[in-house]
Design a protein around this motif. Sequence first.
Motif, mmCIF file in Angstrom:
data_model
loop_
_atom_site.group_PDB
_atom_site.id
_atom_site.type_symbol
_atom_site.label_atom_id
_atom_site.label_comp_id
_atom_site.label_asym_id
_atom_site.label_seq_id
_atom_site.Cartn_x
_atom_site.Cartn_y
_atom_site.Cartn_z
ATOM 1 N N LYS A 69 0.790 -1.110 0.052
ATOM 2 C CA LYS A 69 -0.007 0.091 0.045
ATOM 3 C C LYS A 69 0.868 1.238 0.092
ATOM 4 C CE LYS A 69 -4.782 -0.629 1.599
ATOM 5 N NZ LYS A 69 -5.495 -0.431 3.018
ATOM 6 N N ARG A 70 0.369 2.189 -0.780
ATOM 7 C CA ARG A 70 1.112 3.516 -0.962
ATOM 8 C C ARG A 70 0.309 4.765 -0.561
ATOM 9 N NH1 ARG A 70 3.493 0.489 -4.894
ATOM 10 N NH2 ARG A 70 2.336 2.038 -6.578
ATOM 11 N N LYS A 71 0.701 5.590 0.102
ATOM 12 C CA LYS A 71 -0.187 6.598 0.539
ATOM 13 C C LYS A 71 0.070 7.478 -0.875
ATOM 14 C CE LYS A 71 0.691 6.802 5.364
ATOM 15 N NZ LYS A 71 1.213 7.761 6.434
ATOM 16 N N TYR A 77 12.992 -1.607 -8.699
ATOM 17 C CA TYR A 77 11.782 -1.692 -7.741
ATOM 18 C C TYR A 77 10.586 -1.047 -8.600
ATOM 19 C CZ TYR A 77 12.585 3.310 -6.612
ATOM 20 O OH TYR A 77 12.717 4.435 -6.630
ATOM 21 N N TRP A 78 11.015 -0.233 -9.790
ATOM 22 C CA TRP A 78 9.811 0.620 -10.316
ATOM 23 C C TRP A 78 9.069 -0.624 -10.969
ATOM 24 C CZ3 TRP A 78 8.414 4.927 -9.264
ATOM 25 C CH2 TRP A 78 9.308 5.914 -9.004
ATOM 26 N N ASP A 129 0.626 -2.131 -5.994
ATOM 27 C CA ASP A 129 -0.229 -1.855 -5.258
ATOM 28 C C ASP A 129 -1.461 -2.865 -5.184
ATOM 29 O OD1 ASP A 129 -1.842 -1.405 -7.322
ATOM 30 O OD2 ASP A 129 -1.619 0.934 -7.124
ATOM 31 N N GLU A 130 -2.222 -2.696 -4.465
ATOM 32 C CA GLU A 130 -3.524 -3.712 -4.297
ATOM 33 C C GLU A 130 -3.838 -3.818 -5.638
ATOM 34 O OE1 GLU A 130 -4.903 0.258 -2.499
ATOM 35 O OE2 GLU A 130 -3.139 -0.682 -2.470
ATOM 36 N N ASP A 131 -3.841 -2.877 -6.395
ATOM 37 C CA ASP A 131 -4.652 -2.994 -7.743
ATOM 38 C C ASP A 131 -3.848 -3.689 -8.772
ATOM 39 O OD1 ASP A 131 -7.051 -1.998 -6.944
ATOM 40 O OD2 ASP A 131 -6.273 0.060 -7.216
ATOM 41 N N GLY A 132 -2.480 -4.053 -8.398
ATOM 42 C CA GLY A 132 -1.569 -4.527 -9.494
ATOM 43 C C GLY A 132 -0.824 -3.570 -10.351
ATOM 44 N N GLU A 148 6.159 2.139 -10.948
ATOM 45 C CA GLU A 148 6.313 2.950 -12.357
ATOM 46 C C GLU A 148 4.857 3.658 -12.740
ATOM 47 O OE1 GLU A 148 9.372 2.643 -15.638
ATOM 48 O OE2 GLU A 148 7.264 1.788 -16.374
ATOM 49 N N ASP A 149 3.943 2.624 -12.781
ATOM 50 C CA ASP A 149 2.730 2.938 -13.274
ATOM 51 C C ASP A 149 2.099 3.796 -12.576
ATOM 52 O OD1 ASP A 149 2.698 1.150 -15.453
ATOM 53 O OD2 ASP A 149 1.865 -0.439 -14.423
ATOM 54 N N SER A 150 2.014 4.026 -11.085
ATOM 55 C CA SER A 150 1.515 4.756 -9.994
ATOM 56 C C SER A 150 2.095 6.058 -10.212
ATOM 57 C CB SER A 150 1.448 3.837 -8.754
ATOM 58 O OG SER A 150 0.802 2.942 -8.751
#
Length: 352
Positions: free
Chosen positions: A2-4, A70-71, A78-81, A85-87
């Motif tokens: 999870k990321r804020k 890690y990107w 995240d929880e949506d896959g 990088e995408d986020s």
Amino acid sequence: MKRKKITAVLLAGACLASLALCGCGNEIDENAVVATMGDREVSLGYANFAAHYNQLNYDSVFVSYYGEGYWTNEQYADEDGKTMEDSVKEYVMDDIEMGYLLEDHMADYGVEVTDEDRAAIKAAADQFMSDNSREAVRKLGAASEYVEDFLYYETVKSRMTEAIEAGADTEVSDEECARRTFSYIQIDLDGHTDETTGEYVTYTEEERDAILQNVDAVAEMAKSDFEAAADAYSYSVSSYSYGRDEADESEGGFDNAVIAAADTMSEGEISDAIEGADCYYIIRLDSENDEEAAQSARESIIQDRKSAIYDEVTEGYKKDSDFKLNEEEWAKVTFDDMFAIAQEEDLSAPQE
């Protein structure tokens, strides 16, 4: 993982003269249109710079923790896959759109960026370009006009955020922010984190039974010396403050049974063992009216209200937005290179 919500960082501490880089990078057509809003166009060059500047701020921290790669590593999705990088790329494009939207509504709040501000922005952009090596500038995809635009929109967003949030109600009653504070010893029955390896280790049935047999002994010892009881059984003492707005434990609040017990206690009183989910708690009520915690709660409530009004206003802006993204062009921006800042100096947008 999870990321804020990601927050953009201004060009403060962004001198990259000693920037360390690895990777071969990717070539793009800087003049390609990656997005449009009305008759305005976002160049791929500008979006590429904004993306890599955000990447830089992550790499300066996360590479040492997660290592290179890690990107796009699914382990950190995240929880949506979505990969990191995408986020981050999604955030960058949302942020560009929001800059345009807030700029369109500056007159509604009497916000402006003056000629003096623009001169300061240009000076900061020129300084950024001259302070950094050609290689660093090339890898970031920086150009004077991109840096100027970046600083301009950061200034717009900062001033518009302040103006919008000024409409929030800042009156908070004493009852609303009142807080009770307790210290607690948590006796876990499921497992523990190994201090040497940092890994979580599940207790065996024998270990769990041994812990259960000691629960009452810890509680009894805590009656006379709370901290000593924790030390004697290798537990730690933590504290928690709560008020009438405490969430149910199913929504992230503290254990309901503990809060119920704390509500019945007087200052200095120590509880018996309270059964929780796979653990027991022993608590000591430290304050029935914690003024420091109440002040912190007051500030938090006000900030929550400011965030709420900002979200309400900007969601309305986005609802009517005609922003369109060219996914094919945007896919050409990748985080193949890794950045590491070896030298930092102060460089920032004009202050208000």
